[in-house]
Scaffold this motif. Structure first.
Motif, short mmCIF file in Angstrom:
data_model
loop_
_atom_site.label_atom_id
_atom_site.label_comp_id
_atom_site.label_asym_id
_atom_site.label_seq_id
_atom_site.Cartn_x
_atom_site.Cartn_y
_atom_site.Cartn_z
N UNK A 323 -32.21 70.01 -18.24
CA UNK A 323 -32.95 71.13 -17.73
C UNK A 323 -34.00 70.67 -16.75
N UNK A 324 -34.22 69.40 -17.03
CA UNK A 324 -35.50 68.53 -15.96
C UNK A 324 -34.54 68.24 -14.77
N UNK A 325 -33.30 67.85 -15.05
CA UNK A 325 -32.66 67.21 -13.87
C UNK A 325 -32.19 68.52 -13.20
N UNK A 326 -31.98 69.48 -13.46
CA UNK A 326 -31.64 70.81 -12.79
C UNK A 326 -32.87 71.16 -11.85
N UNK A 327 -33.92 71.12 -12.72
CA UNK A 327 -35.19 71.62 -11.87
C UNK A 327 -35.44 70.62 -10.93
N UNK A 328 -35.01 69.46 -10.50
CA UNK A 328 -35.15 68.69 -9.38
C UNK A 328 -34.24 68.72 -8.21
N UNK A 329 -33.49 70.02 -8.66
CA UNK A 329 -32.42 70.23 -7.46
C UNK A 329 -33.33 70.85 -6.07
N UNK A 330 -32.88 70.24 -5.09
CA UNK A 330 -33.68 70.71 -3.89
C UNK A 330 -33.46 72.41 -3.49
N UNK A 331 -34.76 72.79 -3.09
CA UNK A 331 -34.55 74.10 -2.46
C UNK A 331 -34.32 75.55 -3.41
N UNK A 332 -34.44 74.94 -4.93
CA UNK A 332 -34.47 76.20 -5.79
C UNK A 332 -35.76 77.06 -5.73
N UNK A 333 -35.38 78.25 -5.95
CA UNK A 333 -36.68 79.28 -5.85
C UNK A 333 -37.59 78.99 -7.04
N UNK A 334 -38.76 79.51 -6.66
CA UNK A 334 -39.79 79.34 -7.87
C UNK A 334 -39.57 80.06 -8.97
N UNK A 335 -38.87 80.99 -8.91
CA UNK A 335 -38.51 81.91 -10.36
C UNK A 335 -37.29 81.07 -11.10
N UNK A 336 -36.63 80.42 -10.45
CA UNK A 336 -35.59 79.34 -11.08
C UNK A 336 -36.21 78.12 -11.62
N UNK A 337 -37.18 77.60 -10.99
CA UNK A 337 -37.86 76.41 -11.49
C UNK A 337 -38.74 76.76 -12.49
#
Length: 370
Positions: A323-337
């Protein structure tokens, strides 16, 4: 935990010698070859099909037990052969386990997102609708919040908005996790197939085939008792458990273990390593008991419960890292983060719950029968 300690002074201890180890290793080598034959017959091509998965699991199971026995009882085995075999078996077991780990991690995370968002379907199933209507869904949630009677108060309005944000973010987070972990699983499947067709694997299989009929014991092994070596494995486990913060683990969901949870460092969580080590030592202890009892070791409910708790600990720890690795994905929306952050915290709480369950199992005293 009230352990049934292995007693080297037991008058029956001398009966279990290197010959029993040889019989156990031959049996595990036979199981390995049987699983390999099944894997070749089914082709191992269909990722997720029942028979290839069962064959791969059986291969891993035998490889782990052979490797563990070589480690625990290495003084009774040819040292050069043993030291050459162990890392190869560890490589094989780890390679075959990656695909299943990715699949289980994805399932765990999607179920957690479903639970946290309160959605009627899994986040991955709602992706098309939620992504297409992303901003409209958020606007609808805000409109619904504004329409709530004032008796609900600001807290209720905030909770409704957060729930709407989490639901929309959970759908996008689920889609992101599914893409990343499905890709990882596909790569792991290809890697496993390549490994099983490599010369490295064929060399391992050839050595296991020889092991099925001839175990390279030392000359003194047939007269050497196994109990002291098995007891040493149990002592290493006991010492490792003693170094764990079981007092802290006695309080479920304590905040101390979450201190590093929001760290930007992608390295593994600093508190998890000792627990993973205990899990490995517990496995070595269990396999040593199997050797002593000829593969028919009596079920120790406390060991089983403790092992299950440590398995849950590992699964939750790795899911939180994903989950933490996915949260580091560039340009994701605030809701996704936001959804991924909630998911990460949820899995770290699951880590704490598993530690608490282990503490309860390990320290539980046996109540004598009346």
């Amino acid at each position: 935990m009230a352990q049934q300690h292995l007693d080297p002074t037991d008058p029956t201890a001398g009966a279990v010698t290197g010959d029993a180890l040889a019989g156990y290793l031959r049996a595990q080598a036979t199981e390995f070859l049987r699983a390999l034959r099944l894997h070749r017959e089914t082709g191992g091509q269909a990722a997720g099909a029942a028979e290839p998965v069962d064959a791969a699991r059986a291969l891993r199971r035998s490889a782990r037990r052979i490797s563990a026995s070589l480690h625990t009882f290495r003084p009774l085995l040819d040292p050069d052969w043993s030291e050459e075999m162990r890392p190869e078996l560890a490589w094989l077991s780890g390679t075959l386990g990656l695909e299943h780990a990715c699949e289980a991690r994805l399932e765990r995370l999607l179920l957690a997102l479903h639970r946290l968002s309160g959605a009627t379907v899994l986040p991955a199933q709602a992706v098309d609708v939620a992504v297409a209507a992303g901003s409209r869904a958020t606007g609808a949630a805000r409109a619904a919040t504004a329409a709530v009677p004032s008796a609900g108060g600001p807290a209720h309005a905030t909770a409704t908005t957060e729930r709407g944000t989490l639901t929309v973010g959970a759908a996008k987070a689920g889609a992101l996790l599914e893409r990343q972990l499905t890709l990882a699983r596909t790569r792991a499947h290809s890697t496993a197939l390549q490994a099983l067709g490599s010369s490295r694997f064929h060399a391992v299989a050839d050595k296991v085939a020889v092991l099925a009929s001839e175990v390279p014991l030392t000359p003194a092994a047939s007269a050497t008792a196994l109990h002291p070596l098995a007891a040493a494995a149990e002592e290493r486990l006991t010492d490792a458990v003693a170094a764990l913060p079981l007092v802290t683990a006695g309080h479920p969901y304590n905040a101390e273990a979450l201190v590093h949870g929001l760290s930007p460092d992608p390295a593994p969580h600093p508190q998890d390593s000792p627990w993973h080590q205990v899990r490995l030592l517990l496995r070595l202890h269990r396999y040593a008991r199997e050797v002593l009892h000829g593969g028919d070791a009596p079920v120790d409910v406390r060991l089983l419960t403790a092992g299950q708790a440590l398995n849950r600990h590992r699964d939750a720890s790795e899911a939180a890292a994903a989950a933490a690795q996915a949260a580091r994905t560039p340009r994701i929306t605030p809701a996704t983060a936001y959804a991924l952050g909630v998911l990460h915290a949820d899995q770290r709480h699951e880590v704490e719950a598993a530690r608490f369950a282990f503490q309860q199992a390990w320290l539980k005293q046996t109540v004598p029968a009346p």
